[in-house]
Design a protein around this motif. Structure first.
Motif, PDB file in Angstrom:
ATOM      1  N   ASP A 170      71.952   6.660  21.179  1.00  0.00           N
ATOM      2  CA  ASP A 170      70.468   7.337  19.905  1.00  0.00           C
ATOM      3  C   ASP A 170      69.434   8.092  21.300  1.00  0.00           C
ATOM      4  OD1 ASP A 170      71.107   5.189  17.718  1.00  0.00           O
ATOM      5  OD2 ASP A 170      71.902   6.527  18.073  1.00  0.00           O
ATOM      6  N   LEU A 171      68.797   7.024  22.372  1.00  0.00           N
ATOM      7  CA  LEU A 171      67.951   7.536  23.075  1.00  0.00           C
ATOM      8  C   LEU A 171      68.165   8.794  23.856  1.00  0.00           C
ATOM      9  CD1 LEU A 171      66.927   4.241  24.559  1.00  0.00           C
ATOM     10  CD2 LEU A 171      65.458   5.404  22.934  1.00  0.00           C
ATOM     11  N   ARG A 172      68.750   8.705  24.475  1.00  0.00           N
ATOM     12  CA  ARG A 172      69.737  10.179  25.196  1.00  0.00           C
ATOM     13  C   ARG A 172      69.139  11.234  23.969  1.00  0.00           C
ATOM     14  NH1 ARG A 172      74.042   7.619  28.678  1.00  0.00           N
ATOM     15  NH2 ARG A 172      73.159   6.829  29.923  1.00  0.00           N
ATOM     16  N   GLU A 173      69.763  10.750  22.766  1.00  0.00           N
ATOM     17  CA  GLU A 173      69.548  12.183  22.095  1.00  0.00           C
ATOM     18  C   GLU A 173      68.352  12.967  21.408  1.00  0.00           C
ATOM     19  OE1 GLU A 173      71.126  13.052  16.910  1.00  0.00           O
ATOM     20  OE2 GLU A 173      72.801  11.429  18.361  1.00  0.00           O
ATOM     21  N   MET A 174      67.761  11.523  21.504  1.00  0.00           N
ATOM     22  CA  MET A 174      66.090  11.963  21.070  1.00  0.00           C
ATOM     23  C   MET A 174      65.440  12.863  22.056  1.00  0.00           C
ATOM     24  SD  MET A 174      64.968   8.041  19.037  1.00  0.00           S
ATOM     25  CE  MET A 174      64.171   7.836  20.098  1.00  0.00           C
ATOM     26  N   GLN A 175      65.480  12.594  23.556  1.00  0.00           N
ATOM     27  CA  GLN A 175      65.401  12.670  24.767  1.00  0.00           C
ATOM     28  C   GLN A 175      65.371  14.090  24.484  1.00  0.00           C
ATOM     29  OE1 GLN A 175      66.840  11.422  28.305  1.00  0.00           O
ATOM     30  NE2 GLN A 175      64.298  12.196  29.238  1.00  0.00           N
ATOM     31  N   ALA A 176      66.937  14.948  24.447  1.00  0.00           N
ATOM     32  CA  ALA A 176      67.314  15.944  24.292  1.00  0.00           C
ATOM     33  C   ALA A 176      66.192  17.067  23.489  1.00  0.00           C
ATOM     34  CB  ALA A 176      68.852  15.937  24.568  1.00  0.00           C
ATOM     35  N   LYS A 177      66.272  16.488  22.197  1.00  0.00           N
ATOM     36  CA  LYS A 177      65.517  16.965  21.038  1.00  0.00           C
ATOM     37  C   LYS A 177      63.970  16.928  21.720  1.00  0.00           C
ATOM     38  CE  LYS A 177      64.569  15.806  16.153  1.00  0.00           C
ATOM     39  NZ  LYS A 177      64.996  14.950  15.111  1.00  0.00           N
ATOM     40  N   HIS A 178      63.744  16.201  22.019  1.00  0.00           N
ATOM     41  CA  HIS A 178      62.295  16.128  22.527  1.00  0.00           C
ATOM     42  C   HIS A 178      62.325  17.236  23.426  1.00  0.00           C
ATOM     43  CE1 HIS A 178      60.805  13.092  19.308  1.00  0.00           C
ATOM     44  NE2 HIS A 178      61.513  12.703  19.867  1.00  0.00           N
ATOM     45  N   HIS A 179      62.989  17.013  24.418  1.00  0.00           N
ATOM     46  CA  HIS A 179      62.588  18.145  25.370  1.00  0.00           C
ATOM     47  C   HIS A 179      63.556  19.523  25.125  1.00  0.00           C
ATOM     48  CE1 HIS A 179      62.748  19.165  29.393  1.00  0.00           C
ATOM     49  NE2 HIS A 179      63.808  19.881  29.082  1.00  0.00           N
ATOM     50  N   ALA A 180      63.205  19.571  23.944  1.00  0.00           N
ATOM     51  CA  ALA A 180      63.902  20.973  23.625  1.00  0.00           C
ATOM     52  C   ALA A 180      62.660  21.508  22.624  1.00  0.00           C
ATOM     53  CB  ALA A 180      65.347  21.307  22.170  1.00  0.00           C
ATOM     54  N   GLU A 181      62.527  20.626  21.629  1.00  0.00           N
ATOM     55  CA  GLU A 181      61.112  20.718  21.292  1.00  0.00           C
ATOM     56  C   GLU A 181      59.961  21.500  22.329  1.00  0.00           C
ATOM     57  OE1 GLU A 181      62.145  17.805  17.359  1.00  0.00           O
ATOM     58  OE2 GLU A 181      60.289  17.666  18.325  1.00  0.00           O
ATOM     59  N   ALA A 182      59.985  20.485  23.538  1.00  0.00           N
ATOM     60  CA  ALA A 182      59.177  20.716  24.603  1.00  0.00           C
ATOM     61  C   ALA A 182      58.795  21.847  24.680  1.00  0.00           C
ATOM     62  CB  ALA A 182      58.947  19.517  25.399  1.00  0.00           C
ATOM     63  N   ARG A 183      60.163  22.657  25.681  1.00  0.00           N
ATOM     64  CA  ARG A 183      60.162  23.805  26.074  1.00  0.00           C
ATOM     65  C   ARG A 183      59.894  24.828  24.968  1.00  0.00           C
ATOM     66  NH1 ARG A 183      66.282  24.017  28.117  1.00  0.00           N
ATOM     67  NH2 ARG A 183      66.014  21.977  26.168  1.00  0.00           N
ATOM     68  N   ARG A 184      60.016  24.714  23.305  1.00  0.00           N
ATOM     69  CA  ARG A 184      59.713  25.614  22.581  1.00  0.00           C
ATOM     70  C   ARG A 184      57.795  25.493  22.366  1.00  0.00           C
ATOM     71  NH1 ARG A 184      63.928  23.509  19.773  1.00  0.00           N
ATOM     72  NH2 ARG A 184      63.292  21.907  19.103  1.00  0.00           N
ATOM     73  N   SER A 185      57.547  24.490  22.587  1.00  0.00           N
ATOM     74  CA  SER A 185      56.427  24.369  22.224  1.00  0.00           C
ATOM     75  C   SER A 185      55.812  25.482  23.642  1.00  0.00           C
ATOM     76  CB  SER A 185      55.420  23.296  22.184  1.00  0.00           C
ATOM     77  OG  SER A 185      56.066  22.710  21.284  1.00  0.00           O
ATOM     78  N   PHE A 186      55.969  24.763  24.659  1.00  0.00           N
ATOM     79  CA  PHE A 186      55.572  25.472  25.826  1.00  0.00           C
ATOM     80  C   PHE A 186      55.785  26.637  26.099  1.00  0.00           C
ATOM     81  CE2 PHE A 186      55.820  21.055  28.177  1.00  0.00           C
ATOM     82  CZ  PHE A 186      54.197  20.765  28.184  1.00  0.00           C
ATOM     83  N   ALA A 187      57.071  27.610  25.964  1.00  0.00           N
ATOM     84  CA  ALA A 187      56.963  28.930  25.570  1.00  0.00           C
ATOM     85  C   ALA A 187      56.365  29.473  24.625  1.00  0.00           C
ATOM     86  CB  ALA A 187      58.510  29.329  24.867  1.00  0.00           C
ATOM     87  N   GLU A 188      55.679  29.030  23.320  1.00  0.00           N
ATOM     88  CA  GLU A 188      54.722  29.385  21.526  1.00  0.00           C
ATOM     89  C   GLU A 188      53.677  29.618  23.408  1.00  0.00           C
ATOM     90  OE1 GLU A 188      57.301  27.887  18.362  1.00  0.00           O
ATOM     91  OE2 GLU A 188      55.070  27.095  18.784  1.00  0.00           O
ATOM     92  N   VAL A 189      52.855  28.509  23.691  1.00  0.00           N
ATOM     93  CA  VAL A 189      51.562  28.501  23.924  1.00  0.00           C
ATOM     94  C   VAL A 189      51.594  29.313  25.208  1.00  0.00           C
ATOM     95  CG1 VAL A 189      50.136  27.375  25.748  1.00  0.00           C
ATOM     96  CG2 VAL A 189      50.733  26.427  24.229  1.00  0.00           C
ATOM     97  N   ASN A 190      52.869  29.842  25.992  1.00  0.00           N
ATOM     98  CA  ASN A 190      52.723  31.175  27.016  1.00  0.00           C
ATOM     99  C   ASN A 190      52.580  32.288  26.586  1.00  0.00           C
ATOM    100  OD1 ASN A 190      52.497  29.339  29.538  1.00  0.00           O
ATOM    101  ND2 ASN A 190      54.706  29.279  29.488  1.00  0.00           N
TER     102      ASN A 190
END
Length: 148
Positions: A111-131
């Motif tokens: 469950d933690l790995r799944e949450m980490q992957a989900k949050h990592h993907a969300e963070a990548r999308r956020s950084f892409a939007e900021v850039n």
């Protein structure tokens, strides 16, 4: 310490099998019948039969039922079986508890790995939007500088 119901049920069937009361190849009652006889849930019966199967005393045939295993070890006395490093039902409670803890730990880790992957993907999308926003601001600033 009181043994869990599934260990008590498994011990009772193991004694009957080893005593020859339940012959190799004979069918055990259904989960519902065993549960009703012992006043427990189907889950408890499933755990009890799982113990017996891990001991090699029974085998499950899909859509047909549970049968006493046809094994030469069934004729051996319990003491000789133990000397062959067969886990005993007395230790089964601790083993089951350890297995349940390990299973819960594994699920939590998954469950933690799944949450980490989900949050990592969300963070990548956020950084892409900021850039992308920064790139748009730079474009607007260049346009303003060029007009000046």
């Amino acid at each position: 310490m009181v043994e869990p119901a599934y260990v008590t049920i498994a011990e009772a069937y193991a004694r009957r099998i080893r005593a020859g009361e339940l012959q190799p190849g004979s069918q055990l009652p259904s989960y519902t019948e065993i549960a009703s006889e012992h006043g427990v849930s189907d889950i408890v019966v499933r755990k009890a039969l799982g113990l017996l199967q891990s001991q090699g005393l029974i085998r499950s045939v899909r859509r047909r039922g549970v049968f006493v295993a046809e094994s030469q070890d069934l004729a051996l006395p319990a003491a000789e079986l133990r000397s062959r490093s067969e886990p005993t039902f007395g230790n089964e409670s601790n083993q089951a508890t350890n297995q349940e803890a390990l299973t819960a730990y594994t699920r939590a880790l998954d469950d933690l790995r799944e949450m980490q992957a989900k949050h990592h993907a969300e963070a990548r999308r956020s950084f892409a939007e900021v850039n992308q926003g920064i790139a748009e601001i730079n474009t607007l600033l260049r346009a303003l500088i060029d007009k000046a």
